[in-house]
Design an enzyme around this catalytic site. Structure first.
Site, mmCIF file in Angstrom:
data_model
loop_
_atom_site.group_PDB
_atom_site.id
_atom_site.type_symbol
_atom_site.label_atom_id
_atom_site.label_comp_id
_atom_site.label_asym_id
_atom_site.label_seq_id
_atom_site.Cartn_x
_atom_site.Cartn_y
_atom_site.Cartn_z
ATOM 1 N N HIS A 1 3.447 6.796 -6.889
ATOM 2 C CA HIS A 1 2.752 8.019 -7.287
ATOM 3 C C HIS A 1 3.694 9.218 -7.178
ATOM 4 C CE1 HIS A 1 -1.366 10.326 -6.886
ATOM 5 N NE2 HIS A 1 -0.818 10.479 -8.074
ATOM 6 N N HIS B 1 1.774 4.564 -2.853
ATOM 7 C CA HIS B 1 1.950 6.016 -2.705
ATOM 8 C C HIS B 1 3.323 6.444 -3.228
ATOM 9 C CE1 HIS B 1 -1.634 6.990 -0.478
ATOM 10 N NE2 HIS B 1 -1.348 6.197 0.522
ATOM 11 N N HIS C 1 0.830 -1.206 0.000
ATOM 12 C CA HIS C 1 0.000 0.000 0.000
ATOM 13 C C HIS C 1 0.866 1.259 0.000
ATOM 14 C CE1 HIS C 1 -3.602 2.437 1.314
ATOM 15 N NE2 HIS C 1 -2.620 3.204 1.773
ATOM 16 N N GLU C 2 1.777 1.348 0.962
ATOM 17 C CA GLU C 2 2.596 2.555 1.071
ATOM 18 C C GLU C 2 3.519 2.719 -0.135
ATOM 19 O OE1 GLU C 2 1.854 4.809 3.054
ATOM 20 O OE2 GLU C 2 0.472 3.602 4.226
#
Length: 720
Positions: free
Chosen positions: A513, A510, A506-507
């Site tokens: 991105h 980010h 998940h992290e």
């Protein structure tokens, strides 16, 4: 001018409190508090290190306050020059000049924000308390500057005749909207009121964060008798003893609190009275009536935010916040959540009944309570899927998950490669840094990882930047991931549960991105997007943790070196929709709490926090039996201090976007290099250069659809 926005948001994406007091002193030898004539000078120029990485070996705690003060002074001079420019306003002498401003402030603030969240100290917290209202006032000084706004307004009125490219046009639109959103059109008297409100809010948000960090540490459960830890593995007991020793409690065991309501060890503890005590310590951590009690700060924050919204012409704070989000209005966010609630309620009630049967099957007669859920739902999972977490965990060794899982998935989808940089200074010995390269060998950026829990670290997991990407400024992204995994006892392997594996993916979503940012202007770069869009890249990246070729690449037994057997993979996949009623219910309850707090009208009186919480959950239909909110109001850091006010629904909204997009991958050949490149080109590299709906529709082909989400989360009907 990204610094202005990031100053008030703190950690950029994904929040966010927690592990040893002596670790702060031990791991930050350069971070002394002694002042000197050159204090703050380390931030005066870009760091000479690789990609301007922070000079953690030179930075001292005493550097931050003078550096932030000097950075604000420098930016004020830069902004005054723009506002007073006798030349007619142009894109370059106004907007581009604003984007170039504040670089010293940005350098200091990015590192300061990182350390106050991940490696804080009494000295840093004192600086934070002093600087928060000053930084809020600095933001207002810029965005309530009438001469500066007049220049921006002039450009906005003439935008069609300026010959702007699409990114320049978007920057003009976003900047103009931020001025208006910040109160630029208010009368001078109302602007004075707004400035006072913003300083009060900034101070209260910092107060809340500091109290909660202290409350979480004080709330840890100290156990005197090892027999009470029955059910824990030898590694878990050793970690509890190590946590106690770090606090100077030799011969005892400490169970630290994580940021959420439920605590991981509730699954394993056999002693029901100890489970109840651990749960209640979590539930009441910030409600002890002591100096760490957060309820008064919360009540004031809710009231002042409602007042601010009213002053700016909005019916409530949620309406003010959502104006520039993908959902646009609180009504749209509420309507979306109300579509999910019935399925979550029905499924969680069925799950509770199964858990109660498991209690009785063990010869016990007590009524299921929240502190029993984790233990007995795990027993149901074992019985139904023959899946034991203790059987799975040896296959998830942290470093292998990172390098052979997270990195491998990024290589398969995007062609990325990684090289560890042990020469770069870090603020804690457990922090690691890797440079990142594109498929053609060109340099993409740099990423740091700080995975283990410390008492001076905020709870949860998050990503942000040390250096933002910008073609205008000539900078490449330097990003970081932070988490709160239990550190193993010395000599033990770092084995993590699958939930933590998911957090790593998940992290890193980010991080991608941020790393793939390809913008000219800092304001539009990377993760500088709406809350209900920024969680989209992270949530879709979770899917690759269970992708068969990825899972088999990293899930290798830490002792035998054998890959995870297919039979165990099948069990993990089969159980992936298990307990989804509870998981969805706790998220909805937290999101509804957030929305209820922030739809209070400006005239609302100061609320009794506990009474309001009960009434709010009932009014929203989110008072699910046996499913407490993932965060209670008194320890809901996301919404009171980390920029997610009226925005926690974003985790649910972006689940929809991510599940839609994952379904697109499935329908178009799955995890292929071509599909990854398409997602990079159309979503991950676009920052905020396009309208969010337009960006999503271009990739997905139509508006968001809740169907794949209900199916993927096991809520579409039928049995999991």
């Amino acid at each position: 001018m990204h610094s202005i926005r990031s100053l008030l948001l703190g950690v950029a994406a994904c929040a966010l409190i927690a592990g040893p007091a002596d670790a702060a002193a031990k791991t930050k030898p350069a971070m002394t508090t002694a002042s000197s004539p050159t204090a703050g000078a380390v931030f005066a120029q870009p760091s000479p290190l690789f990609l301007h990485a922070p000079q953690f070996d030179r930075i001292k705690e005493a550097d931050f306050e003078p550096a932030l003060e000097a950075g604000m002074a420098q930016q004020k001079a830069e902004i005054a020059k723009i506002a007073d420019d006798p030349a007619p306003p142009s894109f370059d002498n106004t907007l581009a000049a604003m984007e170039r401003s504040g670089q010293q402030l940005e350098r200091a603030n990015q590192v300061f924000s990182a350390l106050t969240s991940a490696n804080t100290s009494d000295a840093l917290q004192a600086v934070e308390s002093r600087m928060s209202p000053k930084l809020a006032a600095h933001h207002d000084w810029i965005f309530l500057n009438p001469k500066l706004f007049a220049r921006v307004q002039s450009l906005y009125a003439r935008q069609d005749s300026l010959g702007l490219d699409p990114e320049q046009r978007q920057l003009l639109k976003v900047t103009y909207q931020e001025f208006v959103h910040s109160g630029a059109k208010l009368s001078a008297a109302d602007q004075a009121k707004l400035k006072a409100l913003n300083e009060q809010l900034s101070t209260l948000e910092t107060t809340f964060q500091h109290r909660l960090l202290a409350a979480a540490k004080a709330g840890a459960l100290v156990v005197d008798d090892q027999a009470k830890l029955a059910g824990l593995t030898d590694e878990q007991v050793a970690a509890a003893a190590s946590a106690a020793q770090a606090r100077g409690l030799k011969g005892k065991w400490v169970l630290p609190l994580q940021n959420t309501t439920q605590q991981p060890l509730l699954q394993d503890l056999a002693d029901r009275s100890l489970r109840e005590e651990l749960f209640k310590r979590s539930w009441t951590r910030a409600e002890q009536g002591d100096a760490n009690d957060t309820r008064d700060a919360i009540a004031q924050l809710a009231r002042l935010r409602a007042e601010k919204a009213k002053l700016l012409g909005f019916p409530n704070y949620a309406a003010y916040v959502l104006e520039d989000q993908m959902a646009k209005t609180p009504q749209a966010a509420e309507a979306f959540m109300r579509q999910l609630s019935p399925a979550a309620r029905a499924r969680s009630i069925a799950e509770a009944a199964e858990n109660q049967k498991m209690v009785q099957a063990g010869g016990e007669t007590f009524k299921l309570e929240p502190w029993d859920w984790e233990r007995y739902s795990e027993r149901v999972r074992k019985a139904r899927y023959d899946l034991d977490e203790a059987e799975v965990k040896p296959y998830f060794q942290l470093d292998r998950v990172l390098q052979d899982g997270v990195f491998y998935a990024a290589n398969q989808l995007y062609g990325l490669t990684f090289k560890e940089r042990k020469d770069l200074p870090v603020y804690d010995p457990d922090v690691r840094a890797f440079e990142v390269h594109n498929e053609d060998g060109s340099l993409l950026g740099l990423i740091y990882f700080d995975y283990f829990k410390r008492d001076n670290k905020s709870g949860g997991a998050w990503m942000s930047n040390y250096v933002g990407q910008s073609k205008l400024l000539g900078t490449k992204p330097v990003v970081y991931n932070v988490a709160n995994f239990t550190k193993p006892a010395p000599g033990q392997p770092a084995l993590i549960p699958f939930d933590d594996v998911t957090t790593m993916f998940h992290e890193f979503g980010h991080a991608l991105h941020g790393l793939f940012a390809d913008q000219t202007y800092p304001t539009l770069s990377g993760t500088n997007t709406a809350r209900d869009f920024v969680e989209y890249p992270s949530q879709i990246n979770e899917n690759w943790a269970l992708e068969p070729k990825v899972l088999k690449h990293y899930a290798v037994h830490y002792k035998t070196g054998q890959p995870i057997p297919q039979s165990l993979v099948d069990k993990i996949k089969a159980a992936s929709k298990f307990n989804k009623g509870y998981e969805m219910g706790e998220l909805i309850a937290a999101a509804e709490l957030d929305m209820q707090w922030h739809t209070l009208p400006g005239s609302a009186p100061k609320e009794d926090v506990d009474a309001f919480e009960v009434q709010a959950l009932k009014a929203a239909g989110a008072d699910f039996p046996n499913v407490p909110p993932r965060y209670r109001s008194s320890y809901f850091l996301h919404i009171w201090s980390n920029g997610y006010a009226a925005g926690y629904y974003a985790y649910l909204w972006t689940q929809m976007l991510a599940d839609d997009s994952y379904q697109w991958f499935v329908d178009h050949g799955g995890m292929t290099r071509a599909n990854g490149q398409r997602f990079r080109d159309m979503i991950l590299s676009r920052g905020h250069t396009l309208d969010y709906g337009e960006m999503f529709r271009a990739f997905y082909g139509k508006d968001p659809d809740i169907g794949p989400m209900l199916e993927h989360r096991g809520l579409a009907g039928g049995h999991d």
